[in-house]
Motif scaffolding. Structure first.
Motif, short mmCIF file in Angstrom:
data_model
loop_
_atom_site.label_atom_id
_atom_site.label_comp_id
_atom_site.label_asym_id
_atom_site.label_seq_id
_atom_site.Cartn_x
_atom_site.Cartn_y
_atom_site.Cartn_z
N LEU A 159 0.83 -1.20 0.00
CA LEU A 159 0.00 0.00 0.00
C LEU A 159 0.87 1.25 0.00
O LEU A 159 1.92 1.29 0.65
CB LEU A 159 -0.91 0.02 1.23
N ASN A 160 0.45 2.24 -0.74
CA ASN A 160 1.16 3.51 -0.77
C ASN A 160 0.92 4.27 0.53
O ASN A 160 -0.07 4.05 1.24
CB ASN A 160 0.70 4.37 -1.95
N THR A 161 1.83 5.16 0.84
CA THR A 161 1.69 6.03 2.00
C THR A 161 1.39 7.45 1.52
O THR A 161 2.17 8.03 0.77
CB THR A 161 2.97 6.05 2.85
N TYR A 162 0.26 7.98 1.94
CA TYR A 162 -0.13 9.34 1.57
C TYR A 162 -0.05 10.21 2.82
O TYR A 162 -0.77 9.98 3.80
CB TYR A 162 -1.54 9.35 0.98
N SER A 163 0.83 11.19 2.77
CA SER A 163 1.09 12.05 3.92
C SER A 163 0.61 13.46 3.66
O SER A 163 0.88 14.03 2.60
CB SER A 163 2.60 12.07 4.24
N THR A 164 -0.09 14.03 4.63
CA THR A 164 -0.55 15.40 4.49
C THR A 164 0.53 16.36 4.96
O THR A 164 1.40 16.01 5.78
CB THR A 164 -1.82 15.65 5.32
N ASP A 165 0.49 17.59 4.45
CA ASP A 165 1.38 18.63 4.95
C ASP A 165 1.17 18.83 6.45
O ASP A 165 0.09 18.57 6.98
CB ASP A 165 1.09 19.97 4.26
N ARG A 166 2.21 19.32 7.11
CA ARG A 166 2.04 19.73 8.50
C ARG A 166 1.16 20.97 8.56
O ARG A 166 1.26 21.85 7.71
CB ARG A 166 3.39 20.07 9.14
N THR A 167 0.28 21.01 9.53
CA THR A 167 -0.49 22.24 9.79
C THR A 167 -0.16 22.71 11.19
O THR A 167 0.04 21.90 12.10
CB THR A 167 -2.00 22.00 9.65
N ARG A 168 -0.09 24.02 11.34
CA ARG A 168 0.31 24.60 12.62
C ARG A 168 -0.92 25.10 13.37
O ARG A 168 -1.84 25.66 12.78
CB ARG A 168 1.27 25.77 12.39
N HIS A 169 -0.89 24.87 14.68
CA HIS A 169 -2.01 25.25 15.51
C HIS A 169 -1.49 25.76 16.85
O HIS A 169 -0.49 25.25 17.37
CB HIS A 169 -2.95 24.06 15.75
N ARG A 170 -2.14 26.75 17.37
CA ARG A 170 -1.81 27.23 18.70
C ARG A 170 -2.58 26.39 19.72
O ARG A 170 -3.77 26.15 19.58
CB ARG A 170 -2.20 28.70 18.86
N ASP A 171 -1.85 25.91 20.71
CA ASP A 171 -2.47 25.13 21.79
C ASP A 171 -3.28 23.95 21.24
O ASP A 171 -4.49 23.85 21.42
CB ASP A 171 -3.37 26.03 22.64
N LEU A 172 -2.59 23.04 20.57
CA LEU A 172 -3.22 21.87 19.96
C LEU A 172 -3.95 21.02 21.01
O LEU A 172 -4.99 20.44 20.73
CB LEU A 172 -2.17 21.03 19.24
#
Length: 279
Positions: free
Chosen positions: A75-88
């Motif tokens: 199976l292929n690996t599909y990775s999303t971009d990092r998203t930044r969040h304050r106080d995750l």
């Protein structure tokens, strides 16, 4: 408090593609995934049938090899971009905010799967078992009728699908408004279940399928495509969530998802029963 990865990953795993997506018009092979590997087997040849073979003959029946063709794919690996969040961690405790974040990543993954399925399920060649039709000066509706005849000529009548681009839907609307309205009401047409999608495979004016990811040239055409659900598959494997809490570089929290998945043709080495219509 550490990010509860299981909760975030479950948000992606649950219905990773929308219910109305054309990707669902395929065979789900997820149960055959083991260690993110899919084990497929293409059926071997069918044995011949003989009528009254032993009438006046003592010759042994012919021996036919019907060994299936094994096919193991990773199976292929599909990775999303990092998203930044304050106080995750605070987002994690507020369901609506967490759902909003995961939905954006889920949407990105679903769109990626759609583009890849649309490319995979469009034929590369026009041959006995696959059909590419260029409408030219004729009617687009006639091309769909011809595509139905192609499948019926191979004794395939069930689980047929047609994915139409917006351009081709507009052509149908101009050619036969009554039929267009019926499509909107029933999502069916000439034995095909109808889907709509625009990021389909590209073909040259000569009807040659272009490689995946090719930038569209002036004369290139997006196809509407047909396929048989029994001949295509989708499957999903592991889902992982990766987080960096309080990154010094961004002074924020970062999150990304990785989805193991695959869409393709069950007869991987020799895809069959695919169609494309160009106008």
């Amino acid at each position: 408090m550490a990010l509860q990865k299981e909760i975030w990953a479950a948000g992606i795993q649950e219905n990773p593609i929308p219910d109305n997506s054309f990707v669902f018009a395929s065979t789900d092979k997820s149960e055959y995934v083991e260690s993110n590997k899919l084990h497929l087997a293409e059926a071997g040849i069918e044995p011949e049938v003989h009528e009254n073979y032993f009438a006046g003959s003592e010759t042994d029946l012919p021996l036919a090899s019907i060994t299936d063709i094994p096919n193991e794919v990773v199976l292929n690996t599909y990775s999303t971009d990092r998203t930044r969040h304050r106080d995750l961690q605070e987002i994690e405790l507020q369901y609506n905010k967490r759902l909003s974040v995961t939905n954006r990543h889920k949407t990105a993954l679903a769109k990626n799967m759609g583009v890849r399925a649309a490319f995979s399920w469009a034929p590369a060649t026009n041959n006995t078992y696959n059909k590419i039709i260029t409408v030219g000066a004729g009617k687009f509706i006639d091309a769909i009728i011809d595509m139905q005849a192609f499948y019926n000529g191979l004794d395939i009548y069930d689980n047929l699908n047609l994915c139409l681009t917006a351009e081709h839907m507009a052509i149908i609307k101009k050619e036969d408004y009554k039929l267009y309205k019926e499509i909107l009401n029933t999502n069916e047409m000439y034995g095909f279940k109808i889907f709509r999608y625009n990021k389909t495979a590209l073909y040259t004016v000569a009807g040659v399928k272009k490689p995946f990811g090719t930038v569209k040239a002036v004369d290139d055409k997006n196809c509407s495509f047909t396929w048989c659900s029994d001949e295509t598959f989708r499957c999903f494997g592991d889902t992982e969530v990766y987080e960096t809490i309080r990154s010094a570089a961004s002074q924020a929290d970062e999150i990304s998802f990785a989805q193991r998945a695959l869409v393709g043709n069950i007869r991987a080495s020799n895809p069959k029963f695919l169609g494309a219509i160009l106008s």
